[in-house]
Design a protein around this motif. Structure first.
Motif, PDB file in Angstrom:
ATOM      1  N   VAL A  11      -6.587   8.597  -9.584  1.00 11.77           N
ATOM      2  CA  VAL A  11      -5.909   8.358  -8.414  1.00 11.77           C
ATOM      3  C   VAL A  11      -6.912   8.261  -7.204  1.00 11.77           C
ATOM      4  CG1 VAL A  11      -4.442   9.634  -6.993  1.00 11.77           C
ATOM      5  CG2 VAL A  11      -3.762   9.544  -9.296  1.00 11.77           C
ATOM      6  N   GLU A  12      -7.749   9.142  -7.197  1.00 11.35           N
ATOM      7  CA  GLU A  12      -8.742   8.662  -6.109  1.00 11.35           C
ATOM      8  C   GLU A  12      -9.362   7.398  -6.048  1.00 11.35           C
ATOM      9  OE1 GLU A  12     -12.741  10.969  -4.280  1.00 11.35           O
ATOM     10  OE2 GLU A  12     -11.725  11.828  -5.855  1.00 11.35           O
ATOM     11  N   THR A  13      -9.647   6.991  -7.117  1.00  9.27           N
ATOM     12  CA  THR A  13     -10.358   5.553  -7.265  1.00  9.27           C
ATOM     13  C   THR A  13      -9.346   4.417  -6.940  1.00  9.27           C
ATOM     14  OG1 THR A  13     -11.974   6.029  -9.082  1.00  9.27           O
ATOM     15  CG2 THR A  13     -11.393   3.772  -8.790  1.00  9.27           C
ATOM     16  N   LEU A  14      -7.983   4.617  -7.290  1.00  8.67           N
ATOM     17  CA  LEU A  14      -6.820   3.577  -6.704  1.00  8.67           C
ATOM     18  C   LEU A  14      -6.859   3.558  -5.441  1.00  8.67           C
ATOM     19  CD1 LEU A  14      -4.545   3.880  -9.594  1.00  8.67           C
ATOM     20  CD2 LEU A  14      -6.073   1.832  -9.033  1.00  8.67           C
ATOM     21  N   MET A  15      -6.761   4.994  -4.767  1.00  5.21           N
ATOM     22  CA  MET A  15      -6.204   5.216  -3.451  1.00  5.21           C
ATOM     23  C   MET A  15      -7.583   4.507  -2.656  1.00  5.21           C
ATOM     24  SD  MET A  15      -4.495   8.787  -2.599  1.00  5.21           S
ATOM     25  CE  MET A  15      -5.778   9.579  -2.661  1.00  5.21           C
ATOM     26  N   ALA A  16      -8.793   4.817  -3.109  1.00  4.73           N
ATOM     27  CA  ALA A  16     -10.088   4.422  -2.385  1.00  4.73           C
ATOM     28  C   ALA A  16      -9.932   2.846  -2.251  1.00  4.73           C
ATOM     29  CB  ALA A  16     -11.339   4.852  -2.910  1.00  4.73           C
ATOM     30  N   GLU A  17      -9.865   2.152  -3.440  1.00  2.00           N
ATOM     31  CA  GLU A  17      -9.740   0.615  -3.645  1.00  2.00           C
ATOM     32  C   GLU A  17      -8.495   0.168  -2.842  1.00  2.00           C
ATOM     33  OE1 GLU A  17      -9.036   0.086  -7.970  1.00  2.00           O
ATOM     34  OE2 GLU A  17     -10.975   0.463  -8.150  1.00  2.00           O
ATOM     35  N   SER A  18      -7.439   0.745  -2.635  1.00  7.51           N
ATOM     36  CA  SER A  18      -6.362   0.307  -1.753  1.00  7.51           C
ATOM     37  C   SER A  18      -6.622   0.263  -0.292  1.00  7.51           C
ATOM     38  CB  SER A  18      -5.179   1.014  -1.846  1.00  7.51           C
ATOM     39  OG  SER A  18      -4.160   0.859  -0.961  1.00  7.51           O
ATOM     40  N   LEU A  19      -7.501   1.492   0.239  1.00  9.02           N
ATOM     41  CA  LEU A  19      -8.034   1.640   1.584  1.00  9.02           C
ATOM     42  C   LEU A  19      -9.020   0.699   1.808  1.00  9.02           C
ATOM     43  CD1 LEU A  19      -7.840   5.496   1.730  1.00  9.02           C
ATOM     44  CD2 LEU A  19      -6.176   4.003   2.735  1.00  9.02           C
ATOM     45  N   GLU A  20     -10.017   0.571   0.905  1.00 13.18           N
ATOM     46  CA  GLU A  20     -11.105  -0.479   1.030  1.00 13.18           C
ATOM     47  C   GLU A  20     -10.733  -1.715   1.167  1.00 13.18           C
ATOM     48  OE1 GLU A  20     -14.591  -1.866  -1.869  1.00 13.18           O
ATOM     49  OE2 GLU A  20     -14.749   0.286  -1.250  1.00 13.18           O
ATOM     50  N   ALA A  21      -9.660  -2.258   0.548  1.00 14.69           N
ATOM     51  CA  ALA A  21      -9.243  -3.522   0.753  1.00 14.69           C
ATOM     52  C   ALA A  21      -8.625  -3.847   2.224  1.00 14.69           C
ATOM     53  CB  ALA A  21      -8.082  -3.877  -0.259  1.00 14.69           C
ATOM     54  N   ALA A  23     -10.227  -2.215   4.760  1.00 21.26           N
ATOM     55  CA  ALA A  23     -11.552  -1.965   5.719  1.00 21.26           C
ATOM     56  C   ALA A  23     -11.331  -0.438   6.291  1.00 21.26           C
ATOM     57  CB  ALA A  23     -11.584  -2.905   6.940  1.00 21.26           C
ATOM     58  N   SER A  24     -10.961   0.417   5.160  1.00 18.40           N
ATOM     59  CA  SER A  24     -10.978   1.914   5.417  1.00 18.40           C
ATOM     60  C   SER A  24     -11.459   2.638   4.348  1.00 18.40           C
ATOM     61  CB  SER A  24      -9.291   2.261   5.625  1.00 18.40           C
ATOM     62  OG  SER A  24      -9.447   3.327   6.053  1.00 18.40           O
ATOM     63  N   SER A  25     -11.226   3.983   4.488  1.00 12.84           N
ATOM     64  CA  SER A  25     -11.924   4.695   3.252  1.00 12.84           C
ATOM     65  C   SER A  25     -11.081   5.947   3.475  1.00 12.84           C
ATOM     66  CB  SER A  25     -13.314   5.084   3.450  1.00 12.84           C
ATOM     67  OG  SER A  25     -13.662   5.920   4.627  1.00 12.84           O
ATOM     68  N   LEU A  26     -11.371   6.928   2.232  1.00  5.46           N
ATOM     69  CA  LEU A  26     -10.539   8.115   2.268  1.00  5.46           C
ATOM     70  C   LEU A  26     -11.168   9.114   3.503  1.00  5.46           C
ATOM     71  CD1 LEU A  26     -10.944   8.770  -1.716  1.00  5.46           C
ATOM     72  CD2 LEU A  26      -8.782   8.285  -0.179  1.00  5.46           C
ATOM     73  N   LEU A  27     -12.387   9.090   3.863  1.00  5.51           N
ATOM     74  CA  LEU A  27     -13.000   9.677   4.938  1.00  5.51           C
ATOM     75  C   LEU A  27     -12.517   9.135   6.283  1.00  5.51           C
ATOM     76  CD1 LEU A  27     -14.737  11.854   6.006  1.00  5.51           C
ATOM     77  CD2 LEU A  27     -16.686  10.199   5.882  1.00  5.51           C
ATOM     78  N   HIS A  28     -12.153   8.014   6.365  1.00  5.56           N
ATOM     79  CA  HIS A  28     -11.511   7.446   7.756  1.00  5.56           C
ATOM     80  C   HIS A  28     -10.166   8.024   7.736  1.00  5.56           C
ATOM     81  CE1 HIS A  28     -14.644   3.998   7.559  1.00  5.56           C
ATOM     82  NE2 HIS A  28     -14.080   3.628   8.768  1.00  5.56           N
ATOM     83  N   GLN A  29      -9.265   7.849   6.701  1.00  9.50           N
ATOM     84  CA  GLN A  29      -8.016   8.394   6.584  1.00  9.50           C
ATOM     85  C   GLN A  29      -8.027  10.120   6.726  1.00  9.50           C
ATOM     86  OE1 GLN A  29      -5.413   6.558   6.943  1.00  9.50           O
ATOM     87  NE2 GLN A  29      -7.086   5.006   7.170  1.00  9.50           N
ATOM     88  N   SER A  30      -8.905  10.737   6.135  1.00  7.76           N
ATOM     89  CA  SER A  30      -9.068  12.137   6.277  1.00  7.76           C
ATOM     90  C   SER A  30      -9.251  12.412   7.890  1.00  7.76           C
ATOM     91  CB  SER A  30     -10.115  12.799   5.619  1.00  7.76           C
ATOM     92  OG  SER A  30      -9.744  12.807   4.268  1.00  7.76           O
ATOM     93  N   ILE A  31     -10.012  11.957   8.537  1.00 10.69           N
ATOM     94  CA  ILE A  31     -10.318  12.018   9.796  1.00 10.69           C
ATOM     95  C   ILE A  31      -8.924  11.908  10.859  1.00 10.69           C
ATOM     96  CG2 ILE A  31     -11.504  11.367  12.059  1.00 10.69           C
ATOM     97  CD1 ILE A  31     -13.846  11.106  10.082  1.00 10.69           C
ATOM     98  N   ALA A  97      -1.588   2.868   6.381  1.00  8.88           N
ATOM     99  CA  ALA A  97      -2.206   3.292   5.405  1.00  8.88           C
ATOM    100  C   ALA A  97      -1.514   4.358   4.448  1.00  8.88           C
ATOM    101  CB  ALA A  97      -3.512   4.200   5.649  1.00  8.88           C
ATOM    102  N   LEU A  98      -0.570   5.423   5.055  1.00  7.21           N
ATOM    103  CA  LEU A  98       0.213   5.911   3.921  1.00  7.21           C
ATOM    104  C   LEU A  98       1.244   5.168   3.343  1.00  7.21           C
ATOM    105  CD1 LEU A  98       1.005   9.026   6.496  1.00  7.21           C
ATOM    106  CD2 LEU A  98      -0.365   9.162   4.236  1.00  7.21           C
ATOM    107  N   ASP A  99       1.744   4.051   4.079  1.00  5.19           N
ATOM    108  CA  ASP A  99       2.507   3.055   3.180  1.00  5.19           C
ATOM    109  C   ASP A  99       1.829   2.544   1.843  1.00  5.19           C
ATOM    110  OD1 ASP A  99       4.570   3.437   4.848  1.00  5.19           O
ATOM    111  OD2 ASP A  99       4.358   1.638   6.115  1.00  5.19           O
ATOM    112  N   HIS A 100       0.698   2.134   2.124  1.00  4.87           N
ATOM    113  CA  HIS A 100      -0.458   1.804   0.970  1.00  4.87           C
ATOM    114  C   HIS A 100      -0.354   2.579  -0.092  1.00  4.87           C
ATOM    115  CE1 HIS A 100      -0.544  -2.186   2.712  1.00  4.87           C
ATOM    116  NE2 HIS A 100      -0.955  -1.938   3.971  1.00  4.87           N
ATOM    117  N   VAL A 101      -0.941   3.889   0.493  1.00  8.94           N
ATOM    118  CA  VAL A 101      -0.860   5.088  -0.620  1.00  8.94           C
ATOM    119  C   VAL A 101       0.289   5.271  -1.289  1.00  8.94           C
ATOM    120  CG1 VAL A 101      -1.446   7.572  -0.813  1.00  8.94           C
ATOM    121  CG2 VAL A 101      -2.942   5.847   0.557  1.00  8.94           C
TER     122      VAL A 101
END
Length: 143
Positions: A11-21, A23-31, A97-101
């Protein structure tokens, strides 16, 4: 337990790939999540809140600021501090980003019925609560 850990990594990998596409990251979204949920934060406090190394968190905060998703305010309370706050563009980016996740979640859970999804959610919340009470580490990201 291995199955739960493997599912979490997937799940973490799929979310990271979705966000990376995007130009974001899990850390971007956490902040962005911390600023949306808890309001303005000093840089050091924000890095601690997302449980990230200060240098990495600072780099992401600068990135978010250059994109216009957060803005910095200088305050003089107990010394000079730079406090970050979410902008309207940051709120919109977080919603996107939440929509994509949620889309990733829908793909992963497509084979489950609505009732099974609700049951899985309930069971995972119980497992996480038990792990937290037992002193288990919380993930360094929150979407």
């Amino acid at each position: 337990m291995e199955l739960l850990a493997a599912a979490g990594r997937s799940v973490e990998t799929l979310m990271a790939e979705s966000l990376e596409a995007r130009a974001s990251s899990l850390l971007h979204q956490s902040i962005l999540k911390v600023l949306a949920d808890l309001g303005p934060h000093a840089r050091r406090d924000l890095a601690a809140q997302v449980d990230a190394p200060a240098a990495e968190a600072s780099r992401v905060m600068d990135d978010l600021q250059s994109q216009g998703l957060v803005q910095a305010l200088v305050v003089n309370v107990g010394g000079r501090q730079e406090v970050l706050t979410l902008t309207a563009a940051g709120t919109a980016a977080r919603a996107t980003a939440l929509d994509h996740v949620n889309g990733v979640q829908d793909v992963l859970l497509a084979s489950l019925t609505k009732g099974e999804r609700a049951q899985l959610h309930y069971l995972l919340r119980r497992v996480c609560a038990t792990a937290a009470r037992a002193g288990g580490a919380q993930p360094g990201f929150r979407i």
